[in-house]
Scaffold this motif. Structure first.
Motif, PDB file in Angstrom:
ATOM      1  N   TYR A  11       1.018  -1.264   0.221  1.00 46.68           N
ATOM      2  CA  TYR A  11       0.038  -0.392  -0.067  1.00 46.68           C
ATOM      3  C   TYR A  11       0.510   1.075  -0.234  1.00 46.68           C
ATOM      4  O   TYR A  11       0.192   2.112  -0.559  1.00 46.68           O
ATOM      5  CB  TYR A  11      -0.740  -0.151   1.219  1.00 46.68           C
ATOM      6  CG  TYR A  11      -1.878   0.747   1.001  1.00 46.68           C
ATOM      7  CD1 TYR A  11      -2.854   1.239   0.055  1.00 46.68           C
ATOM      8  CD2 TYR A  11      -1.589   2.293   2.030  1.00 46.68           C
ATOM      9  CE1 TYR A  11      -4.498   2.050   0.591  1.00 46.68           C
ATOM     10  CE2 TYR A  11      -2.431   3.018   2.258  1.00 46.68           C
ATOM     11  CZ  TYR A  11      -3.536   3.315   1.446  1.00 46.68           C
ATOM     12  OH  TYR A  11      -4.969   4.204   1.518  1.00 46.68           O
ATOM     13  N   TYR A  12       1.911   1.087   0.720  1.00 42.30           N
ATOM     14  CA  TYR A  12       2.621   2.415   1.131  1.00 42.30           C
ATOM     15  C   TYR A  12       3.996   2.223  -0.068  1.00 42.30           C
ATOM     16  O   TYR A  12       5.108   2.982  -0.106  1.00 42.30           O
ATOM     17  CB  TYR A  12       3.516   2.887   2.462  1.00 42.30           C
ATOM     18  CG  TYR A  12       2.190   3.224   3.771  1.00 42.30           C
ATOM     19  CD1 TYR A  12       1.591   4.035   3.128  1.00 42.30           C
ATOM     20  CD2 TYR A  12       1.521   2.287   4.467  1.00 42.30           C
ATOM     21  CE1 TYR A  12       0.462   5.172   3.862  1.00 42.30           C
ATOM     22  CE2 TYR A  12      -0.323   2.230   5.376  1.00 42.30           C
ATOM     23  CZ  TYR A  12      -0.239   3.859   4.805  1.00 42.30           C
ATOM     24  OH  TYR A  12      -1.191   3.825   5.306  1.00 42.30           O
ATOM     25  N   GLN A  13       4.293   1.011  -0.553  1.00 44.62           N
ATOM     26  CA  GLN A  13       5.565   0.818  -1.610  1.00 44.62           C
ATOM     27  C   GLN A  13       6.840   1.202  -0.805  1.00 44.62           C
ATOM     28  O   GLN A  13       7.038   1.804  -0.896  1.00 44.62           O
ATOM     29  CB  GLN A  13       5.745   1.898  -2.583  1.00 44.62           C
ATOM     30  CG  GLN A  13       3.896   1.553  -3.834  1.00 44.62           C
ATOM     31  CD  GLN A  13       4.014   2.537  -4.842  1.00 44.62           C
ATOM     32  OE1 GLN A  13       4.807   2.771  -5.547  1.00 44.62           O
ATOM     33  NE2 GLN A  13       2.553   2.074  -6.034  1.00 44.62           N
ATOM     34  N   LEU A  14       7.034   0.290   0.610  1.00 43.17           N
ATOM     35  CA  LEU A  14       7.649   0.339   1.391  1.00 43.17           C
ATOM     36  C   LEU A  14       8.890  -0.653   1.118  1.00 43.17           C
ATOM     37  O   LEU A  14       8.863  -1.038  -0.579  1.00 43.17           O
ATOM     38  CB  LEU A  14       7.271  -0.158   2.815  1.00 43.17           C
ATOM     39  CG  LEU A  14       6.697   0.584   3.143  1.00 43.17           C
ATOM     40  CD1 LEU A  14       6.359  -0.293   5.199  1.00 43.17           C
ATOM     41  CD2 LEU A  14       7.136   2.668   3.554  1.00 43.17           C
ATOM     42  N   PHE A  15       9.912  -0.735   1.308  1.00 41.39           N
ATOM     43  CA  PHE A  15      11.948  -1.931   1.290  1.00 41.39           C
ATOM     44  C   PHE A  15      12.133  -1.356   0.086  1.00 41.39           C
ATOM     45  O   PHE A  15      12.931  -1.482  -0.518  1.00 41.39           O
ATOM     46  CB  PHE A  15      10.639  -2.825   0.910  1.00 41.39           C
ATOM     47  CG  PHE A  15      10.062  -3.589   1.750  1.00 41.39           C
ATOM     48  CD1 PHE A  15      10.567  -4.164   3.499  1.00 41.39           C
ATOM     49  CD2 PHE A  15       8.169  -3.728   1.120  1.00 41.39           C
ATOM     50  CE1 PHE A  15       9.620  -3.999   4.638  1.00 41.39           C
ATOM     51  CE2 PHE A  15       7.998  -4.368   2.473  1.00 41.39           C
ATOM     52  CZ  PHE A  15       8.411  -3.797   4.097  1.00 41.39           C
ATOM     53  N   ALA A  16      11.980  -0.357  -0.860  1.00 36.08           N
ATOM     54  CA  ALA A  16      12.174   0.109  -1.422  1.00 36.08           C
ATOM     55  C   ALA A  16      14.407   0.483  -1.683  1.00 36.08           C
ATOM     56  O   ALA A  16      14.421   0.961  -0.752  1.00 36.08           O
ATOM     57  CB  ALA A  16      11.826   1.676  -2.848  1.00 36.08           C
ATOM     58  N   ALA A  17      14.944  -0.431  -1.988  1.00 38.68           N
ATOM     59  CA  ALA A  17      16.521   0.263  -1.915  1.00 38.68           C
ATOM     60  C   ALA A  17      16.887   1.725  -2.617  1.00 38.68           C
ATOM     61  O   ALA A  17      16.212   1.904  -3.485  1.00 38.68           O
ATOM     62  CB  ALA A  17      17.026  -0.639  -2.452  1.00 38.68           C
ATOM     63  N   ILE A  57       9.834  -8.312  -0.990  1.00 44.15           N
ATOM     64  CA  ILE A  57       9.580  -8.693   0.733  1.00 44.15           C
ATOM     65  C   ILE A  57       7.829  -8.642   1.188  1.00 44.15           C
ATOM     66  O   ILE A  57       7.998  -9.695   1.707  1.00 44.15           O
ATOM     67  CB  ILE A  57       9.758  -7.272   0.984  1.00 44.15           C
ATOM     68  CG1 ILE A  57      11.652  -7.239   0.734  1.00 44.15           C
ATOM     69  CG2 ILE A  57      10.062  -7.162   2.612  1.00 44.15           C
ATOM     70  CD1 ILE A  57      12.970  -7.977   0.643  1.00 44.15           C
ATOM     71  N   SER A  58       7.302  -8.098   0.707  1.00 43.45           N
ATOM     72  CA  SER A  58       5.781  -8.069   1.190  1.00 43.45           C
ATOM     73  C   SER A  58       5.135  -9.068   0.719  1.00 43.45           C
ATOM     74  O   SER A  58       4.537 -10.050   1.662  1.00 43.45           O
ATOM     75  CB  SER A  58       4.472  -7.089   0.524  1.00 43.45           C
ATOM     76  OG  SER A  58       5.162  -5.706   1.428  1.00 43.45           O
ATOM     77  N   GLY A  59       5.353 -10.278  -0.503  1.00 45.36           N
ATOM     78  CA  GLY A  59       4.897 -11.506  -0.643  1.00 45.36           C
ATOM     79  C   GLY A  59       5.804 -12.673   0.535  1.00 45.36           C
ATOM     80  O   GLY A  59       4.931 -13.425   1.059  1.00 45.36           O
TER      81      GLY A  59
END
Length: 239
Positions: free
Chosen positions: A153-159, A180-182
């Motif tokens: 939803y917030y498009q987190l985890f992007a390096a 990562i969400s998966g």
């Protein structure tokens, strides 16, 4: 981007490797027990205790000190720290239970034939001992799914672009967010199924749970191993 690395810490590397190994060990241990294989309970208890200690230590430090907030990612302290701490404590609890069972097993001084005959009893006893832990595991499974939803939803985890390999996809934040969400969601599904697997001993439920943890365990190990290179590169590129 410049980061003062003396003011913060990142434990995601060893967290990911320890988490993946622990998941794979849980699958293998359950297979040995349900088949009645002759195994070293002391060895397995230490095997669970090692990643349990690592995850408790690093997850506890991240949960209590929020080191990633110092580089602009306070939400990651919740996402990585709290589930890691919970998993680590559960692994330590399980290790203690298995160790206690191993002591009783030795005191009985069973022969190989008698030990084989007692495999069903051992399975039932281990299930009864671990079942209380499974309820907390299921609750944390729900938390992992909640984190997975937030990640997409917030498009987190992007390096950041300064990070090797992963940084090449910095312009596509949904890509790493989905990966990562998966991982979190599938791991969470396996955790939710744990108490049902123990209560019903349904082989289908057990196989689904095992598949979830086998796949995510392998991916966590590979991703964590890769991060030893990418995080070192990130540090060098942002010093």
């Amino acid at each position: 981007m410049h980061i003062d690395w003396s003011q913060t810490q990142v434990y995601n590397t060893i967290m990911s490797v320890a988490t993946g190994i622990a998941l794979l060990m849980l699958v293998r241990f359950s297979q040995h027990v349900t088949r009645g294989d002759k195994i070293s309970l002391e060895g397995w208890s230490i095997g669970f205790a090692v990643p349990g200690f690592i995850l408790t230590l690093t997850g506890g430090a991240m949960t209590l000190t929020w080191p990633l907030s110092k580089i602009g990612f306070p939400f990651d302290d919740i996402i990585f720290g709290e589930p890691t701490l919970a998993f680590g404590v559960m692994l330590l609890g399980g290790a203690i239970l298995i160790w206690r069972r191993s002591n009783l097993h030795h005191k009985a001084e069973l022969s190989d034939k008698e030990a084989k005959q007692q495999s069903g009893v051992l399975t039932s006893q281990l299930i009864d001992m671990i079942r209380p832990l499974s309820y907390f595991a299921a609750a944390m499974g729900l938390a992992l799914i909640s984190i997975a939803i937030a990640g997409v939803y917030y498009q987190l985890f992007a390096a950041p672009p300064e990070e090797p390999i992963s940084g090449r996809f910095a312009d596509y934040p949904l890509l790493e967010a989905s990966f990562i969400s998966g991982l979190y969601a599938v791991t969470g599904i396996g955790a939710i199924l744990l108490p049902f697997s123990l209560a019903t001993r349904n082989p289908i439920v057990t196989r689904i749970m095992g598949l979830c943890w086998r796949v995510t365990g392998i991916l966590f190990v590979l991703f964590g191993a890769m991060n030893y290179f990418t995080h070192i590169g990130l540090i060098i590129n942002t010093m």
